[in-house]
Every structure is written in C-alpha cells, then in structure tokens.
Design a protein around this motif. Structure first.
Motif, PDB file in Angstrom:
ATOM      1  N   LEU A   1      65.128  23.118  60.999  1.00 13.52           N
ATOM      2  CA  LEU A   1      64.330  22.539  62.071  1.00 13.52           C
ATOM      3  C   LEU A   1      63.869  21.137  61.680  1.00 13.52           C
ATOM      4  CD1 LEU A   1      62.754  22.625  64.747  1.00 13.52           C
ATOM      5  CD2 LEU A   1      60.909  23.805  63.501  1.00 13.52           C
ATOM      6  N   GLY A   2      63.282  21.018  60.501  1.00 14.82           N
ATOM      7  CA  GLY A   2      62.901  19.718  59.971  1.00 14.82           C
ATOM      8  C   GLY A   2      61.783  19.000  60.703  1.00 14.82           C
ATOM      9  N   CYS A   3      60.996  19.696  61.484  1.00 11.97           N
ATOM     10  CA  CYS A   3      59.841  19.073  62.130  1.00 11.97           C
ATOM     11  C   CYS A   3      58.795  20.143  62.379  1.00 11.97           C
ATOM     12  CB  CYS A   3      60.236  18.365  63.429  1.00 11.97           C
ATOM     13  SG  CYS A   3      60.821  19.440  64.751  1.00 11.97           S
ATOM     14  N   GLY A   4      57.645  19.715  62.839  1.00  8.56           N
ATOM     15  CA  GLY A   4      56.550  20.658  63.028  1.00  8.56           C
ATOM     16  C   GLY A   4      55.919  20.993  61.692  1.00  8.56           C
ATOM     17  N   ARG A   5      55.024  21.948  61.703  1.00  9.75           N
ATOM     18  CA  ARG A   5      54.360  22.393  60.480  1.00  9.75           C
ATOM     19  C   ARG A   5      54.849  23.801  60.165  1.00  9.75           C
ATOM     20  NH1 ARG A   5      48.988  22.689  61.895  1.00  9.75           N
ATOM     21  NH2 ARG A   5      48.955  24.924  61.725  1.00  9.75           N
ATOM     22  N   PRO A   6      55.722  23.935  59.143  1.00 12.35           N
ATOM     23  CA  PRO A   6      56.234  25.274  58.817  1.00 12.35           C
ATOM     24  C   PRO A   6      55.094  26.193  58.372  1.00 12.35           C
ATOM     25  CG  PRO A   6      57.311  23.575  57.477  1.00 12.35           C
ATOM     26  CD  PRO A   6      56.213  22.916  58.251  1.00 12.35           C
ATOM     27  N   VAL A   7      55.194  27.448  58.762  1.00 11.77           N
ATOM     28  CA  VAL A   7      54.227  28.450  58.306  1.00 11.77           C
ATOM     29  C   VAL A   7      54.610  28.827  56.874  1.00 11.77           C
ATOM     30  CG1 VAL A   7      53.349  30.788  58.679  1.00 11.77           C
ATOM     31  CG2 VAL A   7      53.831  29.294  60.642  1.00 11.77           C
ATOM     32  N   ALA A   8      53.630  28.826  55.975  1.00  6.72           N
ATOM     33  CA  ALA A   8      53.876  29.170  54.570  1.00  6.72           C
ATOM     34  C   ALA A   8      54.407  30.595  54.468  1.00  6.72           C
ATOM     35  CB  ALA A   8      52.591  29.023  53.768  1.00  6.72           C
ATOM     36  N   GLU A   9      55.278  30.807  53.492  1.00  4.09           N
ATOM     37  CA  GLU A   9      55.913  32.116  53.315  1.00  4.09           C
ATOM     38  C   GLU A   9      54.905  33.256  53.265  1.00  4.09           C
ATOM     39  OE1 GLU A   9      57.926  31.121  49.688  1.00  4.09           O
ATOM     40  OE2 GLU A   9      59.797  30.669  50.741  1.00  4.09           O
TER      41      GLU A   9
ATOM     42  N   TRP B   1      61.723  35.943  53.299  1.00  2.36           N
ATOM     43  CA  TRP B   1      61.167  34.597  53.201  1.00  2.36           C
ATOM     44  C   TRP B   1      62.253  33.531  53.116  1.00  2.36           C
ATOM     45  CZ3 TRP B   1      56.527  34.891  49.241  1.00  2.36           C
ATOM     46  CH2 TRP B   1      55.512  35.694  49.788  1.00  2.36           C
ATOM     47  N   GLY B   2      63.295  33.770  52.341  1.00  5.83           N
ATOM     48  CA  GLY B   2      64.352  32.778  52.164  1.00  5.83           C
ATOM     49  C   GLY B   2      65.059  32.455  53.469  1.00  5.83           C
ATOM     50  N   ALA B   3      65.358  33.473  54.264  1.00  5.91           N
ATOM     51  CA  ALA B   3      66.033  33.263  55.550  1.00  5.91           C
ATOM     52  C   ALA B   3      65.146  32.457  56.495  1.00  5.91           C
ATOM     53  CB  ALA B   3      66.399  34.609  56.176  1.00  5.91           C
ATOM     54  N   VAL B   4      63.853  32.717  56.480  1.00  7.02           N
ATOM     55  CA  VAL B   4      62.928  31.965  57.329  1.00  7.02           C
ATOM     56  C   VAL B   4      62.823  30.529  56.830  1.00  7.02           C
ATOM     57  CG1 VAL B   4      60.527  31.759  58.098  1.00  7.02           C
ATOM     58  CG2 VAL B   4      61.644  33.996  58.082  1.00  7.02           C
ATOM     59  N   ALA B   5      62.742  30.343  55.518  1.00  7.62           N
ATOM     60  CA  ALA B   5      62.651  28.993  54.952  1.00  7.62           C
ATOM     61  C   ALA B   5      63.878  28.168  55.328  1.00  7.62           C
ATOM     62  CB  ALA B   5      62.487  29.060  53.437  1.00  7.62           C
ATOM     63  N   ALA B   6      65.047  28.799  55.369  1.00  8.92           N
ATOM     64  CA  ALA B   6      66.268  28.083  55.756  1.00  8.92           C
ATOM     65  C   ALA B   6      66.177  27.605  57.209  1.00  8.92           C
ATOM     66  CB  ALA B   6      67.486  28.982  55.558  1.00  8.92           C
ATOM     67  N   LEU B   7      65.643  28.436  58.090  1.00 10.13           N
ATOM     68  CA  LEU B   7      65.460  28.031  59.486  1.00 10.13           C
ATOM     69  C   LEU B   7      64.451  26.889  59.595  1.00 10.13           C
ATOM     70  CD1 LEU B   7      65.382  31.549  61.173  1.00 10.13           C
ATOM     71  CD2 LEU B   7      67.142  29.788  61.504  1.00 10.13           C
ATOM     72  N   GLN B   8      63.369  26.985  58.831  1.00  7.35           N
ATOM     73  CA  GLN B   8      62.345  25.939  58.855  1.00  7.35           C
ATOM     74  C   GLN B   8      62.924  24.611  58.377  1.00  7.35           C
ATOM     75  OE1 GLN B   8      59.617  28.087  56.319  1.00  7.35           O
ATOM     76  NE2 GLN B   8      58.228  28.548  58.035  1.00  7.35           N
ATOM     77  N   ALA B   9      63.747  24.662  57.314  1.00  8.95           N
ATOM     78  CA  ALA B   9      64.354  23.438  56.785  1.00  8.95           C
ATOM     79  C   ALA B   9      65.330  22.846  57.792  1.00  8.95           C
ATOM     80  CB  ALA B   9      65.062  23.741  55.465  1.00  8.95           C
TER      81      ALA B   9
END
Length: 190
Positions: A24-32, A14-22
């Motif tokens: 990116l900084g746009c769109g709607r991130p998928v919740a962990e 989850w942490g590695a994915v959250a870092a990619l989502q952050a």
C-alpha cells in the motif's frame, strides 16, 4: 476506561499483513501487535460495569472455530477513506459468539450502538483525505490484491481490551482473556 471485546490477530498472520501494508505504501499502518478483530465496542466503561461484564462473559462457553481473512475493503467516513481493512469470510460460529457477547454486555447494563456486525481487521488508517498519488496506490492495491485470502486461523478465545489513545494511534492492553472452554467429561451436558 475505553474498552472493547476482541480477538487479537495471531503472530502467524503478521507477515502477510505487513506485506499488504508495504505494498500500500501510504496511510498509517496498524502495528502488528495491535491488529485485532473487534467483537463488541463498549466505549467508556466504569469499573463496576466492567466487573459485571467480566462475570457475565467468563460464564460463556467458548468452542474453538476457524476464521479466514478474505478480501480488502475501504471503510469510509463522510466522503473520504478512513481505513483499509481485511474482511472475514462468513462464519456462523463467529457471529454466534459476537451475539452472545453483545447480550452479555447489555445484561451488564452497557448501552451499545445498534449496528450490523461487519467483522474486519483494520490494517491501515487514513487520518486526512488521500492525495491523488495515495488514492492511486490504494486503488492499485484494491485492484491487484483486493481478493487476497490469508490462511485460516483457529480462534480459541477472546479478550477484554482497553484502548489507550495517543498521538501515534491506539495502544491496547489486554485486561482479561477468555480461553476456550475445557471439554466436559463424557455424559455431562452444559
């Protein structure tokens, strides 16, 4: 009810994915807790068909295997970006499991779309077309991190999952879990 068979992403990633989502900084991130790999999308299924499917997939042997999320890609719909996904490295074990699940679904009387299996984990969705600034952010992420590789994870089963659609996106409810098969005593074959 709207259901699919899938594998939920382990918390360790989850942490590695959250870092990619952050980044990116746009769109709607998928919740962990909603990050998953779809093996077979079943669509709207009635309870009798679901029970038949459950019986069929419960009998499938599940031998653990590893998968690796490697590389970013964009799924397009029409002429616009719809989602940012993490792809998976080729995995014969994953493909074999997916094929068995599709066969079990068809034996249960479900009609599935015939399309090539392209395993991925969606990490962000784009509801409307991207603005120029958002497209630039997406392009930068793909250029700088497009070859990202996350640690391998051990798949020890799969789940039957119900999707509840809402304003903020889908919420998932695990209806049944199918863990790895217990090893047979020596000398016994399946």
């Amino acid at each position: 009810m709207r259901v699919f068979v899938g594998i939920m992403l382990p918390e360790a990633l989850w942490g590695a994915v959250a870092a990619l989502q952050a980044e990116l900084g746009c769109g709607r991130p998928v919740a962990e807790e909603a990050l998953h790999l779809t093996l077979a999308y079943l669509g709207e299924v009635d309870l009798p068909e679901l029970e038949t499917l459950h019986e069929g997939v419960s009998a499938l042997p599940v031998v653990p295997f590893e998968v690796v999320l490697a590389g970013l890609d964009v799924i397009e719909g029409g002429e616009r970006a719809r989602a940012l996904v993490l792809k998976l490295r080729p995995s014969p074990a994953l493909e074999a499991l997916q094929a068995k699940l599709v066969q079990a679904a068809r034996r249960a009387g479900l009609e599935l779309e015939r399309r090539r299996f392209r395993p991925h984990v969606t990490i962000a969705r784009f509801n409307r077309g991207l603005t120029e600034a958002q497209a630039a952010r997406l392009g930068h992420l793909l250029e700088s991190r497009g070859d990202v590789v996350l640690p391998a994870w051990r798949v020890g089963g799969f789940a039957l999952i119900r999707s509840h659609l809402g304003r903020e996106g889908a919420e998932y409810e695990v209806l049944a879990e199918y863990p790895e098969s217990a090893p047979l005593p020596q000398g016994q074959a399946k």
